[in-house]
Design a protein around this motif. Structure first.
Motif, short mmCIF file in Angstrom:
data_model
loop_
_atom_site.label_atom_id
_atom_site.label_comp_id
_atom_site.label_asym_id
_atom_site.label_seq_id
_atom_site.Cartn_x
_atom_site.Cartn_y
_atom_site.Cartn_z
N ALA A 47 10.83 4.83 2.03
CA ALA A 47 11.05 3.55 2.69
C ALA A 47 12.28 3.60 3.59
N LEU A 48 13.31 4.33 3.17
CA LEU A 48 14.49 4.48 4.02
C LEU A 48 14.17 5.23 5.29
N ALA A 49 13.31 6.25 5.18
CA ALA A 49 12.95 7.03 6.36
C ALA A 49 12.13 6.20 7.34
N LYS A 50 11.29 5.29 6.81
CA LYS A 50 10.45 4.45 7.66
C LYS A 50 10.47 3.02 7.12
N PRO A 51 11.54 2.27 7.40
CA PRO A 51 11.67 0.92 6.84
C PRO A 51 10.52 -0.01 7.19
N GLU A 52 9.90 0.20 8.35
CA GLU A 52 8.79 -0.67 8.75
C GLU A 52 7.57 -0.49 7.85
N ARG A 53 7.52 0.59 7.08
CA ARG A 53 6.41 0.84 6.16
C ARG A 53 6.81 0.62 4.70
N ALA A 54 7.97 0.03 4.46
CA ALA A 54 8.48 -0.10 3.10
C ALA A 54 7.51 -0.85 2.19
N PHE A 55 6.98 -1.98 2.66
CA PHE A 55 6.07 -2.76 1.82
C PHE A 55 4.73 -2.07 1.65
N GLY A 56 4.29 -1.33 2.65
CA GLY A 56 3.05 -0.57 2.51
C GLY A 56 3.19 0.49 1.44
N TYR A 57 4.32 1.21 1.43
CA TYR A 57 4.57 2.20 0.39
C TYR A 57 4.68 1.54 -0.98
N ALA A 147 -2.28 -8.28 -15.49
CA ALA A 147 -1.41 -9.23 -14.80
C ALA A 147 0.06 -8.93 -15.07
N SER A 148 0.38 -8.63 -16.32
CA SER A 148 1.79 -8.35 -16.65
C SER A 148 2.25 -7.05 -16.02
N MET A 149 1.38 -6.03 -15.99
CA MET A 149 1.75 -4.77 -15.34
C MET A 149 1.99 -4.98 -13.84
N ALA A 150 1.11 -5.79 -13.22
CA ALA A 150 1.24 -6.04 -11.78
C ALA A 150 2.54 -6.78 -11.47
N VAL A 151 2.87 -7.80 -12.25
CA VAL A 151 4.09 -8.57 -11.99
C VAL A 151 5.33 -7.73 -12.36
N GLY A 152 5.28 -7.07 -13.52
CA GLY A 152 6.44 -6.31 -13.97
C GLY A 152 6.80 -5.17 -13.03
N ARG A 153 5.82 -4.36 -12.65
CA ARG A 153 6.10 -3.26 -11.74
C ARG A 153 6.23 -3.77 -10.30
N LYS A 155 7.53 -6.55 -9.10
CA LYS A 155 8.83 -7.10 -8.72
C LYS A 155 9.86 -5.99 -8.50
N ARG A 156 9.68 -4.85 -9.14
CA ARG A 156 10.59 -3.73 -8.91
C ARG A 156 10.36 -3.10 -7.55
N VAL A 157 9.12 -2.75 -7.24
CA VAL A 157 8.88 -2.05 -5.98
C VAL A 157 9.02 -2.99 -4.79
N TRP A 158 8.64 -4.27 -4.95
CA TRP A 158 8.79 -5.21 -3.84
C TRP A 158 10.26 -5.53 -3.58
N LEU A 159 11.06 -5.63 -4.64
CA LEU A 159 12.50 -5.86 -4.44
C LEU A 159 13.12 -4.69 -3.70
N LEU A 160 12.75 -3.48 -4.10
CA LEU A 160 13.27 -2.29 -3.42
C LEU A 160 12.83 -2.28 -1.96
#
Length: 201
Positions: A47-57, A147-153, A155-160
């Motif tokens: 994501a750092l290398a290509k910030p515009e693709r951060a959410f896609g990754y 649902a819990s796996m989707a929300v739990g993981r 929020k980590r990857v989306w925050l990053l």
């Protein structure tokens, strides 16, 4: 010795390679039921290398983590007794049985009562495989589990992804400048966390 500075430069170069998303997908998938390395270790430099693709990754990592969590659930649900000796040899069995007890006590009242626990589990530095296996062993309904796996993981990857998308260029410049200090600090923190975990478990 500038160990982490060279390592950081190498990782940033590699994260821009065409095969990097496939490696991220594979790591996210396997980490959910077997591998101890969190996918954020790959997601962050990509994501750092290509910030515009951060959410896609981030979405790619999340999707593969959910698919992997279903594998862990199935292994726990259908093969736990057969794999018990292997899990004992790996040292996983005590932790899995600990979470089985917690999940079973919560699930006895209502299946959705474990939702908050599993969401929290997706955000703590405990390998995800313990929760996916334990959920399958207990036999939690699939909808609350997924649902819990989707929300739990998620929020980590989306925050990053949000942090890097918002501060990507500045974050990359700071990391490059202070990579040696960051690297050694993280190494010390990992040793401290592992020592604490070993002492209490």
């Amino acid at each position: 010795m500038r160990l982490f500075e060279k390592m950081y430069a190498r990782v940033m170069r590699w994260s821009q390679q065409p095969q990097a998303p496939y490696a991220l997908a594979g790591l996210s998938f396997v980490e959910a039921f077997a591998f101890p390395v969190m996918p954020e270790i790959m997601l962050a430099p990509m994501a750092l290398a290509k910030p515009e693709r951060a959410f896609g990754y981030a979405n790619l990592s999340l999707l593969c983590s959910i698919l992997g969590s279903l594998v862990g659930y199935a292994l726990g649900h259908y093969l736990f007794d057969a794999l018990r000796p292997l899990l004992a040899d790996l040292g996983w069995l005590p932790t899995i049985e600990h979470w089985v007890g917690l999940l079973r006590s919560k699930a006895s009242s209502h299946p959705w009562s474990v939702f908050g626990m599993l969401v929290l589990a997706g955000f703590v530095p405990v390998p995800m495989k313990f929760f996916t296996w334990a959920s399958g062993i207990v036999g939690l309904p699939l909808l609350p589990f997924v649902a819990s796996m989707a929300v739990g993981r998620g929020k980590r990857v989306w925050l990053l992804a949000w942090l890097i998308r918002s501060f990507g260029i500045r974050a990359e410049q700071m990391l490059r400048r202070y990579s040696e200090w960051v690297g050694w600090t993280l190494l010390v923190l990992v040793v401290v966390v592992l020592g604490w975990w070993w002492h209490h478990h």
